[in-house]
Write a protein that holds these residues in place. Structure first.
Motif, short mmCIF file in Angstrom:
data_model
loop_
_atom_site.label_atom_id
_atom_site.label_comp_id
_atom_site.label_asym_id
_atom_site.label_seq_id
_atom_site.Cartn_x
_atom_site.Cartn_y
_atom_site.Cartn_z
N TYR A 133 0.83 -1.20 0.00
CA TYR A 133 0.00 0.00 0.00
C TYR A 133 0.87 1.26 0.00
O TYR A 133 1.98 1.26 0.55
CB TYR A 133 -0.95 -0.01 1.20
N PRO A 134 0.36 2.31 -0.62
CA PRO A 134 1.18 3.52 -0.74
C PRO A 134 1.40 4.23 0.59
O PRO A 134 0.54 4.21 1.47
CB PRO A 134 0.36 4.40 -1.70
N THR A 135 2.56 4.85 0.69
CA THR A 135 2.85 5.73 1.82
C THR A 135 2.83 7.19 1.38
O THR A 135 2.84 8.08 2.23
CB THR A 135 4.23 5.41 2.42
N ARG A 136 2.80 7.42 0.06
CA ARG A 136 2.81 8.78 -0.47
C ARG A 136 1.86 8.85 -1.66
O ARG A 136 1.96 8.05 -2.60
CB ARG A 136 4.23 9.19 -0.90
N GLN A 137 0.95 9.82 -1.63
CA GLN A 137 0.01 10.03 -2.73
C GLN A 137 -0.10 11.53 -2.99
O GLN A 137 -0.32 12.31 -2.06
CB GLN A 137 -1.36 9.43 -2.40
N ALA A 138 0.06 11.92 -4.24
CA ALA A 138 0.01 13.33 -4.60
C ALA A 138 -1.43 13.73 -4.90
O ALA A 138 -2.18 13.00 -5.56
CB ALA A 138 0.89 13.59 -5.82
N VAL A 139 -1.81 14.90 -4.41
CA VAL A 139 -3.15 15.43 -4.60
C VAL A 139 -3.03 16.90 -5.01
O VAL A 139 -2.23 17.64 -4.45
CB VAL A 139 -3.99 15.32 -3.31
N ARG A 140 -3.85 17.30 -5.98
CA ARG A 140 -3.84 18.70 -6.45
C ARG A 140 -5.27 19.22 -6.48
O ARG A 140 -6.17 18.57 -7.02
CB ARG A 140 -3.22 18.76 -7.85
N LEU A 141 -5.48 20.40 -5.89
CA LEU A 141 -6.80 21.03 -5.85
C LEU A 141 -6.78 22.32 -6.66
O LEU A 141 -5.85 23.13 -6.53
CB LEU A 141 -7.21 21.36 -4.41
N ASP A 142 -7.81 22.52 -7.47
CA ASP A 142 -7.99 23.78 -8.18
C ASP A 142 -8.39 24.85 -7.17
O ASP A 142 -9.35 24.68 -6.41
CB ASP A 142 -9.07 23.60 -9.25
N VAL A 143 -7.67 25.96 -7.14
CA VAL A 143 -7.88 26.96 -6.10
C VAL A 143 -9.24 27.63 -6.22
O VAL A 143 -9.94 27.85 -5.22
CB VAL A 143 -6.75 28.02 -6.13
N ALA A 144 -9.66 27.96 -7.43
CA ALA A 144 -10.91 28.71 -7.59
C ALA A 144 -12.14 27.89 -7.26
O ALA A 144 -13.13 28.42 -6.74
CB ALA A 144 -11.00 29.25 -9.01
N THR A 145 -12.11 26.58 -7.56
CA THR A 145 -13.31 25.76 -7.41
C THR A 145 -13.24 24.77 -6.25
O THR A 145 -14.28 24.28 -5.80
CB THR A 145 -13.57 24.94 -8.69
N GLY A 146 -12.05 24.42 -5.79
CA GLY A 146 -11.91 23.38 -4.78
C GLY A 146 -11.99 21.97 -5.33
O GLY A 146 -11.92 21.00 -4.57
N VAL A 147 -12.11 21.81 -6.64
CA VAL A 147 -12.19 20.49 -7.26
C VAL A 147 -10.83 19.80 -7.21
O VAL A 147 -9.78 20.44 -7.36
CB VAL A 147 -12.67 20.63 -8.72
N CYS A 148 -10.84 18.49 -6.98
CA CYS A 148 -9.61 17.71 -6.99
C CYS A 148 -9.26 17.37 -8.45
O CYS A 148 -9.91 16.52 -9.07
CB CYS A 148 -9.78 16.42 -6.18
N VAL A 149 -8.25 18.03 -8.98
CA VAL A 149 -7.94 17.90 -10.40
C VAL A 149 -6.86 16.87 -10.70
O VAL A 149 -6.64 16.51 -11.86
CB VAL A 149 -7.54 19.27 -11.00
N TRP A 150 -6.17 16.39 -9.67
CA TRP A 150 -5.09 15.43 -9.92
C TRP A 150 -4.88 14.57 -8.68
O TRP A 150 -4.84 15.08 -7.56
CB TRP A 150 -3.80 16.18 -10.23
N THR A 151 -4.75 13.27 -8.89
CA THR A 151 -4.22 12.38 -7.86
C THR A 151 -3.23 11.44 -8.53
O THR A 151 -3.36 11.11 -9.71
CB THR A 151 -5.32 11.54 -7.18
N GLU A 152 -2.24 11.02 -7.76
CA GLU A 152 -1.27 10.04 -8.26
C GLU A 152 -0.68 9.27 -7.09
O GLU A 152 -0.17 9.88 -6.13
CB GLU A 152 -0.15 10.70 -9.05
N VAL A 153 -0.78 7.95 -7.16
CA VAL A 153 -0.11 7.10 -6.18
C VAL A 153 1.38 7.10 -6.51
O VAL A 153 1.77 6.82 -7.65
CB VAL A 153 -0.68 5.67 -6.22
N LEU A 154 2.22 7.41 -5.52
CA LEU A 154 3.64 7.61 -5.78
C LEU A 154 4.51 6.40 -5.47
O LEU A 154 5.67 6.36 -5.88
CB LEU A 154 4.15 8.82 -4.98
N ASP A 155 3.98 5.42 -4.74
CA ASP A 155 4.78 4.22 -4.46
C ASP A 155 3.84 3.03 -4.23
O ASP A 155 2.62 3.18 -4.14
CB ASP A 155 5.70 4.44 -3.25
N GLY A 156 4.42 1.85 -4.17
CA GLY A 156 3.64 0.65 -3.90
C GLY A 156 3.03 0.03 -5.15
O GLY A 156 3.34 0.39 -6.29
N THR A 157 2.13 -0.90 -4.93
CA THR A 157 1.54 -1.70 -6.00
C THR A 157 0.82 -0.86 -7.04
O THR A 157 0.85 -1.16 -8.24
CB THR A 157 0.56 -2.73 -5.39
N TRP A 158 0.16 0.19 -6.61
CA TRP A 158 -0.66 0.99 -7.52
C TRP A 158 0.03 2.27 -7.98
O TRP A 158 -0.64 3.22 -8.40
CB TRP A 158 -1.99 1.32 -6.85
#
Length: 261
Positions: A186-211
Motif C-alpha cells: 500500500y502507498p505511503t505517499r500520494q500526490a493530490v492537487r486542488l484547483d484553487v478557484a473551485t476546490g475540485v480535486c484535479v489530480w491524484t497520483e499514487v507515488l509508491d507501492g503496487t498501484w
C-alpha cells in the motif's frame, strides 16, 4: 504559501465555489474507461461525451431523500442543497472551516459511473483523516492549483469505500475483507492537487507501492458558463438556426479542442 489547514479548508469548499463546470477527465486507474468531456450543472444534471463528441450519458439526479423518525412513525423528506441552507462557517480567507452536517444537506454533484466522480468534484474526504505534507502552489491546465503529498490514517473516510480518492489498506479491509489484495504494497505517499478557484480535486497520483501511477487528471475548461436545458437533451439538433442549433455549433467548437488545453 498555503499551509495544510488551508489545503483542508479548500477541500471542504467546493459546493460553494461553482455552479457549472466543463472539464475533461483522464482516469488512470486499472480497468478505467477512456477520457471523457463533461458539462455539469449543479445541482442535478451532467452530460458526458467521449472527446470526439460521442454521447455517453446524460444524468439527471433525483433529489436525495431521507426518512425522519417521529413518534407517529416518521416521514420522508428531501434534503436541501447548498444555497438553500445556512452558509457554512468560513475562515477569514473565505474557505470553509466547518460544513453543515452531511445528514442535513445533500452536497453530491450528479454522478457518472461511480462515487469517485462525486469525490473529485467535492473532495471533502481529503479534509480529515489524512496527513497533509508541504503544500505548494502551481498550475494545472493553466489554472492556479495547490498540491500536497498526503498519507491516509485510520480516520480517513472516503465518500465510498470502493472508489476512494486515496488508496487505503484500512478502507479496502472494510470494503472487501481482510484477504483482499493479499501481497499488495500500500502507498505511503500520494500526490493530490486542488484547483484553487473551485476546490475540485484535479489530480491524484499514487507515488509508491503496487498501484504507483494510478490516479486521475481532471482539466477544467470553463467555470460558471451558462448551460441551457437543451445541452442536457439526448436528441440530435435538427437543421436550421435557433438556440439548439447554436448550442450544437458551440459544442462542435469545444470538441475540436484537445484535453487540457
Amino acid at each position: 504559501m498555503p499551509d495544510a489547514d488551508a489545503f483542508r479548508a479548500l477541500a471542504r469548499s467546493s459546493p460553494w465555489r461553482w455552479s457549472t463546470l466543463r472539464f475533461t477527465l483522464h482516469d488512470r486507474r486499472e480497468r478505467a474507461g477512456g477520457p471523457v468531456r463533461a458539462w455539469l450543472r449543479r445541482p442535478d444534471v451532467v452530460r458526458v461525451e467521449t472527446l470526439d463528441g460521442q454521447l455517453l450519458q446524460v444524468v439527471r439526479e433525483s433529489p436525495r431523500r431521507v426518512t425522519v423518525l417521529s413518534s407517529d412513525g416518521g416521514y420522508e423528506t428531501e434534503l436541501p442543497r447548498p444555497g438553500n441552507v445556512p452558509e457554512p462557517e468560513l475562515r477569514p480567507d473565505g474557505l470553509v472551516a466547518r460544513r453543515p452536517g452531511e445528514s442535513d444537506v445533500s452536497y453530491d454533484a450528479p454522478m457518472y459511473q461511480d462515487y469517485r466522480w462525486v469525490a473529485m468534484l467535492d473532495p471533502v474526504e481529503l479534509a480529515d483523516g489524512v496527513v497533509v505534507g508541504t503544500v505548494t502552489g502551481g498550475q494545472h491546465a493553466g489554472r492556479p492549483a495547490w498540491e500536497a503529498v498526503v498519507r491516509t490514517t485510520p480516520g480517513y473516510e472516503p465518500r465510498c469505500g470502493c472508489c476512494s480518492l486515496l488508496r487505503s489498506r484500512e478502507i479496502d479491509v472494510l470494503e472487501w475483507g481482510a484477504d483482499a489484495f493479499a501481497g499488495a504494497t500500500y502507498p505511503t505517499r500520494q500526490a493530490v492537487r486542488l484547483d484553487v478557484a473551485t476546490g475540485v480535486c484535479v489530480w491524484t497520483e499514487v507515488l509508491d507501492g503496487t498501484w504507483a501511477g494510478n490516479g486521475h487528471d481532471l482539466c477544467i475548461e470553463a467555470v460558471d458558463e451558462p448551460m441551457a436545458d437543451a445541452l442536457f437533451g439526448e436528441s440530435r439538433p435538427r437543421r436550421g438556426v435557433g438556440p439548439v442549433q447554436r448550442l450544437a455549433a458551440s459544442l462542435r467548437a469545444v470538441r475540436r479542442t484537445g484535453p487540457c488545453q
